[in-house]
Every structure is written in C-alpha cells, then in structure tokens.
Design an enzyme around this catalytic site. Structure first.
Site, PDB file in Angstrom:
ATOM      1  N   THR A 189      49.066  38.511  35.556  1.00 12.71           N
ATOM      2  CA  THR A 189      49.935  39.521  34.964  1.00 12.71           C
ATOM      3  C   THR A 189      49.057  40.664  34.431  1.00 12.71           C
ATOM      4  O   THR A 189      47.873  40.470  34.170  1.00 12.71           O
ATOM      5  CB  THR A 189      50.813  38.916  33.854  1.00 12.71           C
ATOM      6  OG1 THR A 189      49.973  38.291  32.895  1.00 12.71           O
ATOM      7  CG2 THR A 189      51.791  37.897  34.428  1.00 12.71           C
ATOM      8  N   THR A 224      48.398  42.780  31.629  1.00 14.19           N
ATOM      9  CA  THR A 224      47.542  42.778  30.438  1.00 14.19           C
ATOM     10  C   THR A 224      46.563  41.616  30.476  1.00 14.19           C
ATOM     11  O   THR A 224      45.401  41.755  30.088  1.00 14.19           O
ATOM     12  CB  THR A 224      48.396  42.731  29.154  1.00 14.19           C
ATOM     13  OG1 THR A 224      49.278  43.864  29.154  1.00 14.19           O
ATOM     14  CG2 THR A 224      47.541  42.753  27.907  1.00 14.19           C
ATOM     15  N   CYS A 225      47.016  40.486  30.974  1.00 14.27           N
ATOM     16  CA  CYS A 225      46.170  39.293  31.024  1.00 14.27           C
ATOM     17  C   CYS A 225      44.961  39.516  31.924  1.00 14.27           C
ATOM     18  O   CYS A 225      43.831  39.159  31.580  1.00 14.27           O
ATOM     19  CB  CYS A 225      46.984  38.091  31.508  1.00 14.27           C
ATOM     20  SG  CYS A 225      48.487  37.815  30.560  1.00 14.27           S
ATOM     21  N   SER A 226      45.194  40.110  33.086  1.00 15.29           N
ATOM     22  CA  SER A 226      44.120  40.320  34.068  1.00 15.29           C
ATOM     23  C   SER A 226      43.254  41.532  33.752  1.00 15.29           C
ATOM     24  O   SER A 226      42.044  41.493  33.949  1.00 15.29           O
ATOM     25  CB  SER A 226      44.719  40.485  35.462  1.00 15.29           C
ATOM     26  OG  SER A 226      45.302  39.281  35.901  1.00 15.29           O
ATOM     27  N   VAL A 253      41.314  38.590  29.831  1.00 15.76           N
ATOM     28  CA  VAL A 253      40.166  37.879  30.406  1.00 15.76           C
ATOM     29  C   VAL A 253      38.906  38.746  30.334  1.00 15.76           C
ATOM     30  O   VAL A 253      37.852  38.259  29.897  1.00 15.76           O
ATOM     31  CB  VAL A 253      40.456  37.395  31.843  1.00 15.76           C
ATOM     32  CG1 VAL A 253      39.195  36.848  32.491  1.00 15.76           C
ATOM     33  CG2 VAL A 253      41.546  36.325  31.839  1.00 15.76           C
TER      34      VAL A 253
END
Length: 161
Positions: free
Chosen positions: A46, A48-50, A54
C-alpha cells in the site's frame, strides 16, 4: 481495548516464509530476551507503507541498533508469501523481519485494528510502532490517521530509546 506500554505483547503465532519453507513464529519466542523495534502497517504494497514506513526503518536501522535494538520487525495482516515478496521488493530482507499476521490474530489481540472494508481490505492492523523489551511493550505509538505516518516512524522511535 488496546494494549498499552507496560503490558506484555499478546501470545500469538506469526508466519514467516524462509528458505526452509513456511514456519510458525511464536511471539513469545520472537520477542523474548531481545529489544525489538516493531512497526505495523495496514497492508503490504500500500502507498504509505511502501513509500514511507518501510523506508523509514531501513534508513534508521543502524541508528536503532546503535541504541540497543536487537531486531526490527514489520507486521501486517497479509500472508507470509506476500510479506516475503514485499520484503524482497523493498530491500528489507536481512534487515527487517516481515511477520505475517494473515488471520489478524495479533491485530485483534492488541486491539489495534482498522476497519478497511470500505477499501476492500477487511479488518487490518492500524498503523503503529512499538518498542518491545523482552516481551514487554515499553513504548507504543499509534497513528491517529492510519493514512499518515508521524509518530510510528523510525525517527520518532529513535527519540524514545
């Protein structure tokens, strides 16, 4: 009710895909006797996550270790195959352990869930980070808006160590 600092991490099993295949990872064993920087995301791949979460922990991995962190882990309500592929795609392999909470057991046990049904995601983990020292949560940072990443960043966590 959500977990809070001073409490033990819930006892659940995560899944990890390793060179030996699919394996169970007990939270008691994983967090026991170590200081862990754990962050949770609503979903692998997703935006923001990627693009932010991370990379934040990858960029600060050495600084976290220098402040006494033994291991860094990311958890998401995704299966172990997706988590492994996402870890490889983000360059997290070898630095961040990608823990799969495919059935959402950890999310529900912590009380830190997110209703993603409006986006076709079902029940997920909300965005947060925590420092776990020998199985006890010593700091917990939950985002008010899970689409944002402020208090759950590695940079914020560094100020707590």
């Amino acid at each position: 009710m959500a977990v809070s600092a001073g409490e033990k991490v819930p006892s659940v099993n995560f899944k990890m895909l390793t060179a030996d295949g699919l394996s169970d990872v007990s939270s008691d064993d994983y967090f026991g006797g170590k200081k862990t920087a754990l962050f949770a995301v609503p979903g692998a791949y997703t935006p923001t996550c990627s693009a932010k979460h991370v990379p934040s922990f990858l960029a600060q991995a050495d600084a976290l270790m220098a402040k006494g962190v033994d291991q860094i882990a990311c958890v998401s309500v995704n299966d172990a195959f997706v988590m492994k592929a996402w870890g490889e795609d983000t360059g997290a392999g070898g630095t961040i352990d990608m823990l799969a909470d495919g059935n959402g057991e950890f999310a529900r046990a912590t009380g830190l869930t997110l209703d993603g049904t409006g986006f076709g995601l079902g029940e997920r983990t909300t965005r947060f980070s925590m420092i776990v020292d020998d199985g006890t949560i010593t700091a917990l940072n939950v985002e008010e808006n899970p689409a944002e990443m402020d208090v759950s960043s590695a940079e914020h966590m560094l100020s707590q160590l």
